[in-house]
Scaffold this active site. Sequence first.
Site, PDB file in Angstrom:
ATOM      1  N   THR A  64       6.419  92.725 -78.045  1.00 49.00           N
ATOM      2  CA  THR A  64       6.764  92.567 -79.460  1.00 49.00           C
ATOM      3  C   THR A  64       5.599  91.925 -80.205  1.00 49.00           C
ATOM      4  O   THR A  64       4.508  91.751 -79.656  1.00 49.00           O
ATOM      5  CB  THR A  64       8.119  91.825 -79.612  1.00 49.00           C
ATOM      6  OG1 THR A  64       8.490  91.857 -80.985  1.00 49.00           O
ATOM      7  CG2 THR A  64       8.084  90.387 -79.128  1.00 49.00           C
ATOM      8  N   LYS A  68       1.865  94.581 -79.957  1.00 48.09           N
ATOM      9  CA  LYS A  68       2.172  96.004 -79.741  1.00 48.09           C
ATOM     10  C   LYS A  68       0.957  96.919 -79.748  1.00 48.09           C
ATOM     11  O   LYS A  68       0.922  97.906 -79.029  1.00 48.09           O
ATOM     12  CB  LYS A  68       3.179  96.503 -80.786  1.00 48.09           C
ATOM     13  CG  LYS A  68       4.576  95.994 -80.520  1.00 48.09           C
ATOM     14  CD  LYS A  68       5.573  96.577 -81.490  1.00 48.09           C
ATOM     15  CE  LYS A  68       6.937  95.973 -81.243  1.00 48.09           C
ATOM     16  NZ  LYS A  68       7.991  96.567 -82.039  1.00 48.09           N
ATOM     17  N   ASP A 105      10.724 102.320 -80.115  1.00 49.76           N
ATOM     18  CA  ASP A 105      11.175 101.812 -81.424  1.00 49.76           C
ATOM     19  C   ASP A 105      11.702 102.935 -82.313  1.00 49.76           C
ATOM     20  O   ASP A 105      12.753 102.795 -82.954  1.00 49.76           O
ATOM     21  CB  ASP A 105      10.026 101.104 -82.155  1.00 49.76           C
ATOM     22  CG  ASP A 105       9.777  99.714 -81.600  1.00 49.76           C
ATOM     23  OD1 ASP A 105      10.713  99.119 -81.042  1.00 49.76           O
ATOM     24  OD2 ASP A 105       8.640  99.229 -81.728  1.00 49.76           O
ATOM     25  N   GLY A 130       6.654  99.417 -96.913  1.00 46.98           N
ATOM     26  CA  GLY A 130       5.773  98.729 -95.970  1.00 46.98           C
ATOM     27  C   GLY A 130       4.889  99.719 -95.235  1.00 46.98           C
ATOM     28  O   GLY A 130       5.297 100.859 -94.984  1.00 46.98           O
ATOM     29  N   ALA A 131       3.659  99.286 -94.905  1.00 41.87           N
ATOM     30  CA  ALA A 131       2.715 100.179 -94.227  1.00 41.87           C
ATOM     31  C   ALA A 131       2.011  99.451 -93.078  1.00 41.87           C
ATOM     32  O   ALA A 131       0.850  99.696 -92.802  1.00 41.87           O
ATOM     33  CB  ALA A 131       1.697 100.709 -95.236  1.00 41.87           C
ATOM     34  N   GLY A 133       2.486  97.651 -88.892  1.00 42.88           N
ATOM     35  CA  GLY A 133       2.760  98.129 -87.540  1.00 42.88           C
ATOM     36  C   GLY A 133       4.169  98.679 -87.384  1.00 42.88           C
ATOM     37  O   GLY A 133       4.382  99.651 -86.648  1.00 42.88           O
ATOM     38  N   ALA A 134       5.153  98.095 -88.056  1.00 42.31           N
ATOM     39  CA  ALA A 134       6.544  98.548 -87.911  1.00 42.31           C
ATOM     40  C   ALA A 134       6.685  99.985 -88.434  1.00 42.31           C
ATOM     41  O   ALA A 134       7.342 100.823 -87.811  1.00 42.31           O
ATOM     42  CB  ALA A 134       7.481  97.613 -88.660  1.00 42.31           C
ATOM     43  N   LEU A 218      14.813  97.022 -91.063  1.00 42.05           N
ATOM     44  CA  LEU A 218      14.441  96.914 -89.647  1.00 42.05           C
ATOM     45  C   LEU A 218      14.693  95.510 -89.118  1.00 42.05           C
ATOM     46  O   LEU A 218      14.822  95.309 -87.923  1.00 42.05           O
ATOM     47  CB  LEU A 218      12.954  97.254 -89.448  1.00 42.05           C
ATOM     48  CG  LEU A 218      12.488  98.659 -89.793  1.00 42.05           C
ATOM     49  CD1 LEU A 218      11.080  98.890 -89.262  1.00 42.05           C
ATOM     50  CD2 LEU A 218      13.418  99.730 -89.247  1.00 42.05           C
ATOM     51  N   TYR A 220      16.932  91.783 -88.975  1.00 42.44           N
ATOM     52  CA  TYR A 220      18.338  91.384 -89.002  1.00 42.44           C
ATOM     53  C   TYR A 220      18.379  89.864 -89.005  1.00 42.44           C
ATOM     54  O   TYR A 220      17.404  89.199 -88.692  1.00 42.44           O
ATOM     55  CB  TYR A 220      19.099  91.924 -87.775  1.00 42.44           C
ATOM     56  CG  TYR A 220      18.559  91.396 -86.483  1.00 42.44           C
ATOM     57  CD1 TYR A 220      17.511  92.041 -85.845  1.00 42.44           C
ATOM     58  CD2 TYR A 220      19.046  90.217 -85.924  1.00 42.44           C
ATOM     59  CE1 TYR A 220      16.964  91.536 -84.686  1.00 42.44           C
ATOM     60  CE2 TYR A 220      18.501  89.706 -84.761  1.00 42.44           C
ATOM     61  CZ  TYR A 220      17.459  90.370 -84.151  1.00 42.44           C
ATOM     62  OH  TYR A 220      16.915  89.863 -83.007  1.00 42.44           O
ATOM     63  N   GLY A 242      18.901  95.721 -88.808  1.00 41.35           N
ATOM     64  CA  GLY A 242      18.267  96.328 -87.634  1.00 41.35           C
ATOM     65  C   GLY A 242      18.793  95.871 -86.278  1.00 41.35           C
ATOM     66  O   GLY A 242      18.143  96.125 -85.263  1.00 41.35           O
TER      67      GLY A 242
HETATM   68  P1  ATR Z   1       1.432  94.188 -89.235  1.00 36.33           P
HETATM   69  O1  ATR Z   1       0.597  93.278 -88.394  1.00 36.33           O
HETATM   70  O2  ATR Z   1       2.563  94.785 -88.502  1.00 36.33           O
HETATM   71  O3  ATR Z   1       0.691  95.188 -90.033  1.00 36.33           O
HETATM   72  P2  ATR Z   1       1.804  92.561 -91.573  1.00 36.33           P
HETATM   73  O4  ATR Z   1       0.341  92.491 -91.774  1.00 36.33           O
HETATM   74  O5  ATR Z   1       2.595  91.296 -91.645  1.00 36.33           O
HETATM   75  O6  ATR Z   1       2.202  93.214 -90.208  1.00 36.33           O
HETATM   76  O7  ATR Z   1       2.353  93.578 -92.689  1.00 36.33           O
HETATM   77  C1  ATR Z   1       3.545  94.231 -92.581  1.00 36.33           C
HETATM   78  C2  ATR Z   1       3.924  94.807 -93.920  1.00 36.33           C
HETATM   79  O8  ATR Z   1       4.616  93.820 -94.679  1.00 36.33           O
HETATM   80  C3  ATR Z   1       2.767  95.292 -94.782  1.00 36.33           C
HETATM   81  O9  ATR Z   1       3.187  96.502 -95.374  1.00 36.33           O
HETATM   82  C4  ATR Z   1       2.634  94.186 -95.830  1.00 36.33           C
HETATM   83  O10 ATR Z   1       2.159  94.646 -97.076  1.00 36.33           O
HETATM   84  P3  ATR Z   1       0.558  94.676 -97.388  1.00 36.33           P
HETATM   85  O11 ATR Z   1       0.004  95.781 -96.528  1.00 36.33           O
HETATM   86  O12 ATR Z   1       0.486  95.010 -98.835  1.00 36.33           O
HETATM   87  O13 ATR Z   1       0.028  93.331 -97.032  1.00 36.33           O
HETATM   88  C5  ATR Z   1       4.087  93.818 -96.004  1.00 36.33           C
HETATM   89  N1  ATR Z   1       4.321  92.503 -96.630  1.00 36.33           N
HETATM   90  C6  ATR Z   1       4.192  91.286 -96.068  1.00 36.33           C
HETATM   91  N2  ATR Z   1       4.565  90.329 -96.949  1.00 36.33           N
HETATM   92  C7  ATR Z   1       4.941  90.960 -98.096  1.00 36.33           C
HETATM   93  C8  ATR Z   1       5.431  90.539 -99.349  1.00 36.33           C
HETATM   94  N3  ATR Z   1       5.620  89.247 -99.631  1.00 36.33           N
HETATM   95  N4  ATR Z   1       5.731  91.465-100.283  1.00 36.33           N
HETATM   96  C9  ATR Z   1       5.559  92.792-100.013  1.00 36.33           C
HETATM   97  N5  ATR Z   1       5.104  93.259 -98.831  1.00 36.33           N
HETATM   98  C10 ATR Z   1       4.795  92.364 -97.892  1.00 36.33           C
END
Ligand code: ATR
Length: 278
Positions: A64, A68, A105, A130-131, A133-134, A218, A220, A242
């Site tokens: 996790t 990942k 997943d 969101g864009a 890892g999830a 995703l 919970y 989720g």
């Molecule tokens: P990962 O390591 O999985 O990529 P992350 O960097 O925490 O995780 O980001 C996961 C998602 O949450 C991203 O889409 C991030 O948006 P940005 O790419 O614009 O940073 C989004 N995210 C995190 N905090 C946010 C917030 N307060 N409002 C909107 N989106 C948020």
Amino acid sequence: MSGPDRYTVIGHPIAHSKSPQIHALFAAQTGQNIAYDATDIPPEHLATRFTEFFSRGGAGLNVTVPHKQHVLPLVDELSARAELAGAVNTVVRLKSGRLLGDNTDGIGLVTDMVQNHGAELKHARILILGAGGATRGIVPALQMLKPQRLVIGNRDAGKAVELAKEFDAEGNLSGCGYADLTSKAYDIIIHATSAGLKGSVPQFPDGVIGTDSFCYDLSYNNVDTPFITKAKSLKCKNSYDGLGMLVEQAAAAFELWRGIKPDTQGVIAVLRKKHPAV
Ligand code: ATR
């Protein structure tokens, strides 16, 4: 006499993981002799501790946040879906001793949405918020069910555009910033940001959620997540967290390891009693 086969979930932090409880319930239900615990591994020790687990006879593990993507170079082979997602959530020690990295997943999400909650994905207009890892982990499984359109909306529009380009084999995927989303309601909205951890919701236009939309978070919690609260405030009739996805991805991992598919409904119900939201 040999002891139980050993499994673990690795992450950082990991203390609140429900995976040990879920796999203990699956093992009891199916009569499998396994031991499954949780292992906190800080990123700088990932490679050493990962190798150590398997050299000491570990049979498999779940992965996790935040590992990942970093586990990819540590396995010997990748399943097609793990390769597509660029992320591994399950590692299987094969009979040959080689380590297979897989990703359950996407199938966990789709099973919960379709089988447990009756969502119709074929021909649906789907918005993923969101864009990170999830999102990367779920897009390939969603694409397989042939939605009409898949849009990735993100605070950082460039990241959404890049991710969409990477996965757009069907020509139906696009990425944009929240402000660029049209406010026509989507059939399905999946929340995949980490904003909820800080108690907030991404700033998307309210109009993307209609009363008949199917909203899925995703994450919970034992109370409604901020995204579920928002969906309900917009009079959305179908919103789910989720927890079911968590149990379904675990069931798919258990089946990979043990060759037997556990029943998920009872396990979801047990966890839901502890997490009475929704
Ligand atoms: P990962 O390591 O999985 O990529 P992350 O960097 O925490 O995780 O980001 C996961 C998602 O949450 C991203 O889409 C991030 O948006 P940005 O790419 O614009 O940073 C989004 N995210 C995190 N905090 C946010 C917030 N307060 N409002 C909107 N989106 C948020």
